[in-house]
Design an enzyme around this catalytic site. Sequence first.
Site, PDB file in Angstrom:
ATOM      1  N   GLU A 184       0.873  -1.167   0.000  1.00  0.00           N
ATOM      2  CA  GLU A 184       0.000   0.000   0.000  1.00  0.00           C
ATOM      3  C   GLU A 184       0.915   1.223   0.000  1.00  0.00           C
ATOM      4  O   GLU A 184       1.797   1.330   0.864  1.00  0.00           O
ATOM      5  CB  GLU A 184      -0.893   0.005   1.244  1.00  0.00           C
ATOM      6  CG  GLU A 184      -1.889   1.141   1.182  1.00  0.00           C
ATOM      7  CD  GLU A 184      -2.744   1.293   2.432  1.00  0.00           C
ATOM      8  OE1 GLU A 184      -2.705   0.426   3.316  1.00  0.00           O
ATOM      9  OE2 GLU A 184      -3.450   2.318   2.499  1.00  0.00           O
ATOM     10  N   ARG A 212       5.205 -12.809   9.680  1.00  0.00           N
ATOM     11  CA  ARG A 212       5.904 -11.577   9.333  1.00  0.00           C
ATOM     12  C   ARG A 212       7.241 -11.498  10.057  1.00  0.00           C
ATOM     13  O   ARG A 212       7.439 -12.152  11.068  1.00  0.00           O
ATOM     14  CB  ARG A 212       5.034 -10.341   9.572  1.00  0.00           C
ATOM     15  CG  ARG A 212       4.465 -10.181  10.945  1.00  0.00           C
ATOM     16  CD  ARG A 212       3.400  -9.083  11.003  1.00  0.00           C
ATOM     17  NE  ARG A 212       3.866  -7.794  10.544  1.00  0.00           N
ATOM     18  CZ  ARG A 212       3.216  -7.041   9.654  1.00  0.00           C
ATOM     19  NH1 ARG A 212       2.097  -7.462   9.121  1.00  0.00           N
ATOM     20  NH2 ARG A 212       3.677  -5.882   9.307  1.00  0.00           N
ATOM     21  N   LYS A 264       4.442   0.752   9.548  1.00  0.00           N
ATOM     22  CA  LYS A 264       4.523   2.007   8.791  1.00  0.00           C
ATOM     23  C   LYS A 264       3.971   3.176   9.588  1.00  0.00           C
ATOM     24  O   LYS A 264       4.478   4.289   9.507  1.00  0.00           O
ATOM     25  CB  LYS A 264       3.796   1.874   7.454  1.00  0.00           C
ATOM     26  CG  LYS A 264       4.648   1.185   6.404  1.00  0.00           C
ATOM     27  CD  LYS A 264       4.018   1.271   5.037  1.00  0.00           C
ATOM     28  CE  LYS A 264       3.040   0.152   4.853  1.00  0.00           C
ATOM     29  NZ  LYS A 264       2.611  -0.023   3.466  1.00  0.00           N
TER      30      LYS A 264
HETATM   31  P1  ATP Z   1       2.737  -2.225   7.992  1.00  0.00           P
HETATM   32  O1  ATP Z   1       2.208  -3.020   9.127  1.00  0.00           O
HETATM   33  O2  ATP Z   1       4.162  -1.844   8.147  1.00  0.00           O
HETATM   34  O3  ATP Z   1       1.870  -1.080   7.607  1.00  0.00           O
HETATM   35  P2  ATP Z   1       1.521  -3.617   5.856  1.00  0.00           P
HETATM   36  O4  ATP Z   1       1.357  -5.081   5.803  1.00  0.00           O
HETATM   37  O5  ATP Z   1       0.311  -2.886   6.176  1.00  0.00           O
HETATM   38  O6  ATP Z   1       2.741  -3.250   6.779  1.00  0.00           O
HETATM   39  P3  ATP Z   1       1.695  -3.383   3.043  1.00  0.00           P
HETATM   40  O7  ATP Z   1       2.155  -2.259   2.217  1.00  0.00           O
HETATM   41  O8  ATP Z   1       0.286  -3.768   2.974  1.00  0.00           O
HETATM   42  O9  ATP Z   1       2.117  -3.044   4.526  1.00  0.00           O
HETATM   43  O10 ATP Z   1       2.609  -4.651   2.788  1.00  0.00           O
HETATM   44  C1  ATP Z   1       2.942  -5.135   1.528  1.00  0.00           C
HETATM   45  C2  ATP Z   1       3.337  -6.570   1.617  1.00  0.00           C
HETATM   46  O11 ATP Z   1       4.440  -6.715   2.494  1.00  0.00           O
HETATM   47  C3  ATP Z   1       2.209  -7.407   2.168  1.00  0.00           C
HETATM   48  O12 ATP Z   1       2.093  -8.577   1.383  1.00  0.00           O
HETATM   49  C4  ATP Z   1       2.643  -7.729   3.565  1.00  0.00           C
HETATM   50  O13 ATP Z   1       2.181  -8.969   3.954  1.00  0.00           O
HETATM   51  C5  ATP Z   1       4.165  -7.705   3.462  1.00  0.00           C
HETATM   52  N1  ATP Z   1       4.747  -7.324   4.741  1.00  0.00           N
HETATM   53  C6  ATP Z   1       4.524  -6.196   5.445  1.00  0.00           C
HETATM   54  N2  ATP Z   1       5.191  -6.200   6.605  1.00  0.00           N
HETATM   55  C7  ATP Z   1       5.875  -7.375   6.645  1.00  0.00           C
HETATM   56  C8  ATP Z   1       6.765  -7.993   7.583  1.00  0.00           C
HETATM   57  N3  ATP Z   1       7.085  -7.400   8.735  1.00  0.00           N
HETATM   58  N4  ATP Z   1       7.270  -9.207   7.279  1.00  0.00           N
HETATM   59  C9  ATP Z   1       6.967  -9.808   6.121  1.00  0.00           C
HETATM   60  N5  ATP Z   1       6.145  -9.296   5.202  1.00  0.00           N
HETATM   61  C10 ATP Z   1       5.597  -8.094   5.443  1.00  0.00           C
HETATM   62 MG    MG Z   2      -1.265  -4.113   4.554  1.00  0.00          MG
END
Ligand code: ATP
Ligand code: MG
Length: 567
Positions: free
Chosen positions: A41, A266, A276
């Site tokens: 995102e 994760r 984020k």
């Molecule tokens: P955040 O919690 O930091 O906002 P998010 O999952 O909301 O992370 P996205 O931009 O939606 O952020 O993530 C993009 C991809 O990266 C998704 O497929 C998510 O599963 C993966 N991802 C995000 N954080 C992690 C992590 N700590 N370890 C592994 N994969 C991750």
């Molecule tokens: Mg997400």
Amino acid sequence: MSESNISETPKVASNFIKVIINDDLKTNKYDGRVHTRFPPEPNGYLHIGHAKSICLNFGLAKEYAGLCNLRFDDTNPTKEDVEYVDSIKEDVRWLGFDWEDREYFASDYFDRLYELAEQLILKGKAFVCELTQDQMRQYRGTLTEPGINSPFRDRTIDENLELFRKMKNGDFPDGAMVLRAKIDMSSPNVNMRDPIIYRIRRDHHHRTGDKWCIYPMYDFTHCISDSIEFITHSLCTLEFENNRPLYDWFLIELGLYRPQQIEFARLNLNFTVLSKRKLLKLVEDNFVDGWDDPRMPTITGLRRRGYTPEAVRNFAEMVGVAKADSIVDMGMLEFSVRKHLNSTANRAMAVLNPVKIVITNFPEGQKEILEAVNNPEDESKGVRNIPFTREIFIEREDFMEEPQKKFFRLSPGREVRLRYAYIIMCNEVIKDEHGNITELHCTYDAETKSGTSSETRKVKATLHWVSASECFDAEVRLYDNLFMKENPNSVEDGKEFTDNLNPDSLKIISNCKLEPSLRDSNSGDRFQFERLGYFCVDSKHSTLDHPVFNRIVTLKDTWTKIQAKEA
Ligand code: ATP
Ligand code: MG
């Protein structure tokens, strides 16, 4: 530098996701295709957790000769921005991956998503609901109690269709009503209790502008985007396990192609935060010097710090994929970059906390050119010249007037070797009127030049040094963990995660003394400063007049020690 040479990526070790893919290939489930995607995102910069997901998705595609898309999940106009889109592309490229022409945006599917929402209404599987947010929360039930049907649930198809079209046309104010799926308010899975599909929100979208005043929810958008792109294996983190039945429900009700979702744990790292929202707060409240602050766990921060893409990819490989959450030690990330730089970074000498030495038996104004090995791990890196002069600098810590037990470095009457040069003996300590040491007077033994037969004479310590007349000044920045606590998210009552920030995470040292060869270095160049660690020319603040070097990592390997203890 072969930064983007992906062939250096180690082979992906076997894991449970590959077992699933291998099975699917055997049964020809997706006609032998492997097609993954990385779906960020664009509401922030990518961090090391995302790097794990990028390496996994692009790595699997490469290994199985498949494809991997880059898709921006941009359904929330309030938080998203082109700055983030651009940074994400730069980061994925820097990591060494290529999505070719497969750059997609969920917002490109807004027309299709709208059509599909109307289809659900026509099937009697979606309805317009006017409960307020509070009411909706009450009706939703809890984990142990079922929810209650909305009083708007039994609207006719025609009425729903008319209201939904009016929503789209802007006939209602923001938040007046939503479109919900009609599933099951008593489902033990809360995600299935008539979830929202569309909401009214007058917000400028970074791509669709003001075309829409209704936006689809993430859950509706995500699974349909995967379906539109014919993704085979939709990899996501564990918290989406309970969303999978909802994704399947949407795709089955709409008669759409259905990918296989697979959840993995994760990445969590100690002494930092990987959310984020929290990283944004650190940036917005100026706790750090932007998203690319070298202390940030963001990819851009790691890049500015001096990490290599190979080190990050190798780290992702070491971490692997698992079904259970765990916390990875920061020492492992550091181990990974140290290992890569050990074989690739040239050596150099720098003195961070200088004290002057006058070599009294070396002629004034004379300069002897000595030869130093650039990288003992890689002969092809050759040698460089270093000037030896009457006045030199060594580290203040490498001298002790009254040496303690186990201090084997320089002290009065004692000998040490100067790296790539000679053995010197300290004869006299010069002090100012306050008793501070200003100079050390030494003599050198001309018969002990490094690399010659006379080098065999042994002394207990070898010190790094630079010529006082030939060196140049630079600012050096030393970093420590951004947070004091292993888990910065654990806070006492009334405190915030920012209260756990480490006040000593950045130490700026000005007027460090660097050997002259470093003058030619460019932004981003990496070196091992002998005995001090790996350093990188800061890409943001370094100039010819004011060179700035970041310490990437020290030479001390904490990770292997932990491993040995656990073994
Ligand atoms: P955040 O919690 O930091 O906002 P998010 O999952 O909301 O992370 P996205 O931009 O939606 O952020 O993530 C993009 C991809 O990266 C998704 O497929 C998510 O599963 C993966 N991802 C995000 N954080 C992690 C992590 N700590 N370890 C592994 N994969 C991750
Ligand atoms: Mg997400």
